[in-house]
Motif scaffolding. Structure first.
Motif, PDB file in Angstrom:
ATOM      1  N   LYS A 118       0.760  -1.333   0.172  1.00  0.00           N
ATOM      2  CA  LYS A 118       0.116  -0.016  -0.169  1.00  0.00           C
ATOM      3  C   LYS A 118       0.716   1.237   0.026  1.00  0.00           C
ATOM      4  CE  LYS A 118      -4.144  -2.111   2.084  1.00  0.00           C
ATOM      5  NZ  LYS A 118      -4.961  -1.997   3.279  1.00  0.00           N
ATOM      6  N   THR A 119       2.026   1.212   0.513  1.00  0.00           N
ATOM      7  CA  THR A 119       2.981   2.259   0.575  1.00  0.00           C
ATOM      8  C   THR A 119       3.427   2.510  -0.604  1.00  0.00           C
ATOM      9  OG1 THR A 119       3.431   1.980   2.897  1.00  0.00           O
ATOM     10  CG2 THR A 119       5.016   3.074   1.599  1.00  0.00           C
ATOM     11  N   TYR A 120       3.830   1.509  -1.346  1.00  0.00           N
ATOM     12  CA  TYR A 120       4.367   1.605  -2.701  1.00  0.00           C
ATOM     13  C   TYR A 120       3.218   2.112  -3.711  1.00  0.00           C
ATOM     14  CZ  TYR A 120       8.500  -0.881  -1.544  1.00  0.00           C
ATOM     15  OH  TYR A 120       9.526  -1.203  -1.231  1.00  0.00           O
ATOM     16  N   LEU A 121       1.917   1.636  -3.632  1.00  0.00           N
ATOM     17  CA  LEU A 121       0.767   2.075  -4.157  1.00  0.00           C
ATOM     18  C   LEU A 121       0.425   3.799  -4.297  1.00  0.00           C
ATOM     19  CD1 LEU A 121      -1.441  -1.022  -4.148  1.00  0.00           C
ATOM     20  CD2 LEU A 121      -0.283  -0.178  -6.213  1.00  0.00           C
ATOM     21  N   THR A 122       0.593   4.054  -2.925  1.00  0.00           N
ATOM     22  CA  THR A 122       0.289   5.433  -2.614  1.00  0.00           C
ATOM     23  C   THR A 122       1.511   6.206  -3.302  1.00  0.00           C
ATOM     24  OG1 THR A 122      -0.603   4.824  -0.217  1.00  0.00           O
ATOM     25  CG2 THR A 122       0.342   7.161  -0.543  1.00  0.00           C
ATOM     26  N   ARG A 123       2.479   5.813  -3.243  1.00  0.00           N
ATOM     27  CA  ARG A 123       3.591   6.549  -4.190  1.00  0.00           C
ATOM     28  C   ARG A 123       2.947   6.682  -5.859  1.00  0.00           C
ATOM     29  NH1 ARG A 123       5.856  10.991  -5.699  1.00  0.00           N
ATOM     30  NH2 ARG A 123       8.079  10.608  -6.934  1.00  0.00           N
ATOM     31  N   CYS A 124       2.264   5.409  -6.383  1.00  0.00           N
ATOM     32  CA  CYS A 124       1.985   5.677  -7.506  1.00  0.00           C
ATOM     33  C   CYS A 124       0.879   6.469  -7.859  1.00  0.00           C
ATOM     34  CB  CYS A 124       1.241   4.141  -7.932  1.00  0.00           C
ATOM     35  SG  CYS A 124       2.541   2.965  -8.134  1.00  0.00           S
ATOM     36  N   LEU A 125       0.041   6.758  -6.768  1.00  0.00           N
ATOM     37  CA  LEU A 125      -0.972   7.586  -6.943  1.00  0.00           C
ATOM     38  C   LEU A 125      -0.358   9.170  -6.871  1.00  0.00           C
ATOM     39  CD1 LEU A 125      -2.713   5.066  -6.308  1.00  0.00           C
ATOM     40  CD2 LEU A 125      -4.262   6.550  -4.844  1.00  0.00           C
ATOM     41  N   SER A 127      12.759  -3.678  -6.555  1.00  0.00           N
ATOM     42  CA  SER A 127      13.393  -4.779  -6.491  1.00  0.00           C
ATOM     43  C   SER A 127      13.137  -5.745  -5.607  1.00  0.00           C
ATOM     44  CB  SER A 127      14.967  -4.329  -6.346  1.00  0.00           C
ATOM     45  OG  SER A 127      15.180  -4.152  -4.533  1.00  0.00           O
ATOM     46  N   ALA A 128      13.634  -7.052  -5.546  1.00  0.00           N
ATOM     47  CA  ALA A 128      13.297  -7.806  -4.419  1.00  0.00           C
ATOM     48  C   ALA A 128      13.797  -7.458  -2.996  1.00  0.00           C
ATOM     49  CB  ALA A 128      13.990  -9.143  -4.776  1.00  0.00           C
ATOM     50  N   ARG A 129      14.641  -6.664  -3.104  1.00  0.00           N
ATOM     51  CA  ARG A 129      15.063  -5.971  -1.758  1.00  0.00           C
ATOM     52  C   ARG A 129      14.056  -4.876  -1.361  1.00  0.00           C
ATOM     53  NH1 ARG A 129      21.296  -4.707  -2.314  1.00  0.00           N
ATOM     54  NH2 ARG A 129      20.256  -2.584  -1.532  1.00  0.00           N
ATOM     55  N   GLY A 130      13.331  -4.577  -1.992  1.00  0.00           N
ATOM     56  CA  GLY A 130      12.354  -3.269  -1.658  1.00  0.00           C
ATOM     57  C   GLY A 130      12.739  -1.933  -2.119  1.00  0.00           C
ATOM     58  N   ASP A 131      14.112  -1.856  -2.981  1.00  0.00           N
ATOM     59  CA  ASP A 131      14.315  -0.741  -3.304  1.00  0.00           C
ATOM     60  C   ASP A 131      13.776  -0.127  -4.581  1.00  0.00           C
ATOM     61  OD1 ASP A 131      16.488  -0.743  -1.606  1.00  0.00           O
ATOM     62  OD2 ASP A 131      17.823  -1.803  -2.996  1.00  0.00           O
ATOM     63  N   VAL A 132      13.047   0.992  -4.665  1.00  0.00           N
ATOM     64  CA  VAL A 132      12.777   1.744  -5.878  1.00  0.00           C
ATOM     65  C   VAL A 132      13.848   2.031  -6.824  1.00  0.00           C
ATOM     66  CG1 VAL A 132      11.191   3.564  -6.796  1.00  0.00           C
ATOM     67  CG2 VAL A 132      10.795   2.815  -4.521  1.00  0.00           C
ATOM     68  N   LEU A 133      13.355   1.184  -7.863  1.00  0.00           N
ATOM     69  CA  LEU A 133      14.486   1.159  -9.099  1.00  0.00           C
ATOM     70  C   LEU A 133      14.108   2.256 -10.120  1.00  0.00           C
ATOM     71  CD1 LEU A 133      14.901  -2.508  -9.461  1.00  0.00           C
ATOM     72  CD2 LEU A 133      16.269  -1.056  -8.216  1.00  0.00           C
ATOM     73  N   PHE A 134      12.954   2.498 -10.558  1.00  0.00           N
ATOM     74  CA  PHE A 134      12.474   3.269 -11.390  1.00  0.00           C
ATOM     75  C   PHE A 134      10.988   3.788 -11.208  1.00  0.00           C
ATOM     76  CE2 PHE A 134      10.523   4.059 -15.682  1.00  0.00           C
ATOM     77  CZ  PHE A 134      11.730   5.028 -16.267  1.00  0.00           C
TER      78      PHE A 134
END
Length: 158
Positions: A7-14, A34-41
């Motif tokens: 949900k945190t990542y999806l909030t950034r998408c919004l 990434s698999a480690r949780g880093d935003v790559l792009f």
């Protein structure tokens, strides 16, 4: 299953979708994690210039193909404000990206467009799983989908 971190990542998408809207584009935003949780792009929609292929999910697929190994792509997750269209789902599958998590579904977007009296467009309404074999997909997230709907309403009220 959608987690709090999802949900945190999806909030950034919004947030990215809102940026697209502020720039006159359709409100879509996406992340590659990434698999480690880093935003790559991360990216948002860029179709206002006339090129209707400038979707953030497509940009993610191209970036991943150029910058990640096949294994890194397979382990990565794409987060997006709206479920992939068939073009973006195909690109995702062709480059071998992993899980997809979306805030709102294509069927929800079609319903919203009907409510607003808008055309559904000329693409077939295919779910991601109708385009990519064996893909892990999670979504929609209802509380976030309501926010996505408001962004689309704002776009078409202008």
């Amino acid at each position: 299953m959608i987690t709090g971190k999802d949900k945190t990542y999806l909030t950034r998408c919004l947030e990215l979708a809102a940026q697209a809207l502020d720039k006159g584009d359709e409100p879509f935003g996406s992340l590659l994690v990434s698999a480690r949780g880093d935003v790559l792009f991360e990216d948002h929609n860029h179709v206002s210039g006339g090129d209707q292929t400038q979707h953030p999910e497509f940009a993610i697929a191209r970036w991943a193909a150029a910058h990640l190994s096949a294994e890194e792509r397979k382990q990565a997750t794409v987060y997006t404000s709206g479920e992939h269209c068939p073009m973006c789902a195909s690109a995702h599958g062709l480059v071998g990206l992993g899980r997809i998590v979306y805030a709102s579904s294509s069927s929800q977007l079609r319903e919203w467009k009907q409510e607003m009296g808008l055309s559904e467009g000329n693409l077939m309404p295919l779910a991601i799983q109708d385009v990519i074999k064996g893909i892990e997909v999670d979504g929609p997230v209802e509380e976030l989908a309501k926010r996505v709907k408001r962004l689309h309403q704002q776009k078409h009220q202008k």
